[in-house]
Write a protein that holds these residues in place. Structure first.
Motif, short mmCIF file in Angstrom:
data_model
loop_
_atom_site.label_atom_id
_atom_site.label_comp_id
_atom_site.label_asym_id
_atom_site.label_seq_id
_atom_site.Cartn_x
_atom_site.Cartn_y
_atom_site.Cartn_z
N ARG A 51 -9.11 8.45 0.24
CA ARG A 51 -9.18 8.52 -1.08
C ARG A 51 -9.01 6.99 -1.88
NH1 ARG A 51 -5.20 11.31 -1.91
NH2 ARG A 51 -6.18 13.26 -1.77
N GLY A 52 -8.46 6.02 -1.05
CA GLY A 52 -8.20 4.71 -1.58
C GLY A 52 -9.29 3.95 -1.22
N TRP A 64 -1.22 13.53 5.12
CA TRP A 64 -1.23 12.69 3.68
C TRP A 64 -1.67 11.45 3.87
CZ3 TRP A 64 1.88 8.62 2.20
CH2 TRP A 64 1.72 8.58 0.79
N LEU A 65 -1.22 10.73 5.09
CA LEU A 65 -1.69 9.34 5.14
C LEU A 65 -3.23 9.24 5.21
CD1 LEU A 65 1.12 7.86 7.59
CD2 LEU A 65 0.49 7.00 5.31
N TYR A 109 -6.08 -3.36 1.56
CA TYR A 109 -4.82 -2.59 1.17
C TYR A 109 -3.82 -3.66 0.39
CZ TYR A 109 -2.24 -4.52 5.43
OH TYR A 109 -1.63 -5.63 6.18
N ARG A 127 2.42 4.59 -3.10
CA ARG A 127 2.04 5.76 -3.13
C ARG A 127 3.18 7.06 -2.82
NH1 ARG A 127 -1.82 2.59 -2.30
NH2 ARG A 127 -3.94 3.12 -2.82
N ASP A 172 4.01 9.99 -4.83
CA ASP A 172 3.09 11.21 -4.72
C ASP A 172 3.52 11.81 -3.48
OD1 ASP A 172 1.63 10.54 -7.20
OD2 ASP A 172 0.00 9.27 -6.11
N LEU A 173 3.78 11.39 -2.51
CA LEU A 173 4.53 11.95 -1.28
C LEU A 173 5.61 12.77 -1.53
CD1 LEU A 173 4.15 12.48 1.68
CD2 LEU A 173 5.72 10.53 2.00
N ASP A 227 -5.63 11.34 4.18
CA ASP A 227 -6.06 11.73 3.26
C ASP A 227 -6.04 10.34 2.02
OD1 ASP A 227 -6.91 14.08 3.99
OD2 ASP A 227 -5.33 15.04 2.96
N GLU A 228 -4.92 9.79 1.91
CA GLU A 228 -4.78 8.49 1.18
C GLU A 228 -5.70 7.40 1.46
OE1 GLU A 228 -2.87 7.96 -2.00
OE2 GLU A 228 -2.69 10.26 -1.77
N TRP A 238 0.84 -1.22 0.02
CA TRP A 238 0.25 0.12 0.00
C TRP A 238 0.70 1.21 0.06
CZ3 TRP A 238 -1.17 4.45 3.06
CH2 TRP A 238 -2.31 4.97 2.53
N SER A 297 -4.40 -2.77 -3.62
CA SER A 297 -5.11 -1.23 -3.76
C SER A 297 -4.41 -0.72 -5.03
CB SER A 297 -4.25 -0.49 -2.38
OG SER A 297 -2.91 -0.61 -2.41
#
Length: 324
Positions: free
Chosen positions: A309-310, A302-303, A257, A109, A112-113, A305-306, A105, A260
């Protein structure tokens, strides 16, 4: 304000972290005798032995470990506060995370971070077990326990297990169940638990800490016992069970996850069948005393939100932390 010899504190932290006076001396660019002098001065002030010494080897005493937990956190906070005032935006963070969560998972990502928050320098500390929450281990954690009052927690995911298999194996299941005469459709009839037992079941020991525990829970959710005729193929971790399923070895129980990414979604078929909630909840944890550090809070947001979103958690899922 009565403070200990301040010059000795970073020397103590380095020696404790490295378990070596000589390594600490090399890191701090001082002599080994200077390290020994600073440690002795600190022990004299505290009236406690901080290290056990055996030749060239050193090890923390119980008092030393207790002192390191407090001093390590304080030194980190001083460093972070100084960097902010100096205008240094880079945040170096160590995140302790379960290996499977990191590989399946988090890792996909991370680009993006890095794109959104290039100031964060993230190092992953992967573990197969739930980590001890301590600054010595990492700056922040993904954990399934909320047993430390010194930490705050944000919910990322409540685990549920559901059956999957490879695309080719799904076609085999459809043939053996007599469904191949009909075209495959989105509202495929459920595969009944009794029908599932006709195929090899890939079991993961680490989920319930016993062989077959995951499939026992899945059948119990349906009000049944695991059929004695079931063919269980055991693995220690979910990654292994999922890879066995990828290569057409049977049906595995996995969670959200682990599937994902688009590639995983394309490789596997989620069977039309019920899921079971394991009771494990994954949290992002950070020390409450460090709640004002920008890097930790940026990573936390950020985590979360991800995860939303996921589809791992809903936007209304709760957390346990003070006002930020």
């Amino acid at each position: 304000m009565k403070l200990p010899p301040l010059k000795a504190l970073p020397v103590f932290e380095a020696a404790a972290r490295l378990n070596s006076f000589s390594a600490a001396a090399e890191e701090l660019s001082i002599t080994q005798s200077a390290v020994s002098h600073q440690i002795k001065q600190l022990e004299t002030y505290l009236g406690e032995r901080l290290f056990w010494r055996s030749g060239r080897k050193v090890a923390l005493t119980d008092e030393g470990r207790q002192y390191l937990d407090a001093i390590g956190s304080a030194l980190l906070q001083i460093e972070r506060a100084s960097e902010q005032l100096l205008g240094h935006e880079e945040s170096r963070l160590r995140l302790s995370v379960f290996s499977s969560f990191a590989v399946r998972w988090l890792a996909p990502r991370l680009p993006d971070l890095q794109r959104l928050h290039p100031q964060i320098d993230l190092a992953l500390e992967m573990s197969s077990e739930n980590p001890v929450l301590s600054d010595r281990v990492a700056d922040c954690f993904i954990t399934i326990h909320r047993d430390s009052r010194a930490y705050s927690y944000d919910l990322l995911y409540e685990e549920r297990l559901f059956p999957v298999c490879s695309q080719d194996y799904w076609q085999r299941i459809r043939r053996e169940l007599g469904r191949d005469a009909e075209p495959e459709r989105r509202d495929e009839p459920p595969v009944a638990p009794a029908e599932m037992a006709r195929f090899p079941l890939l079991s993961t020991h680490s989920i319930y800490d016993r062989q077959g525990g995951d499939w026992e829970a899945w059948y119990q959710e349906a009000g049944m016992k695991l059929p004695e005729s079931s063919r269980l193929l055991h693995s220690s971790h979910m990654l292994l069970s999922l890879e066995a399923a990828r290569f057409h070895q049977g049906i595995a129980l996995t969670n959200d996850y682990m599937l994902s990414t688009r590639k995983d979604s394309a490789d596997f078929v989620r069977l039309p069948a019920h899921s079971v909630v394991t009771g494990d909840k994954f949290y992002f944890a950070w020390k409450t005393s460090r709640r004002r550090e920008r890097g930790i809070q940026t990573l936390r947001r950020w985590l979360v939100d991800e995860a939303i979103r996921g589809g791992l958690r809903s936007g209304s899922a709760g957390s346990r932390h003070p006002e930020l």
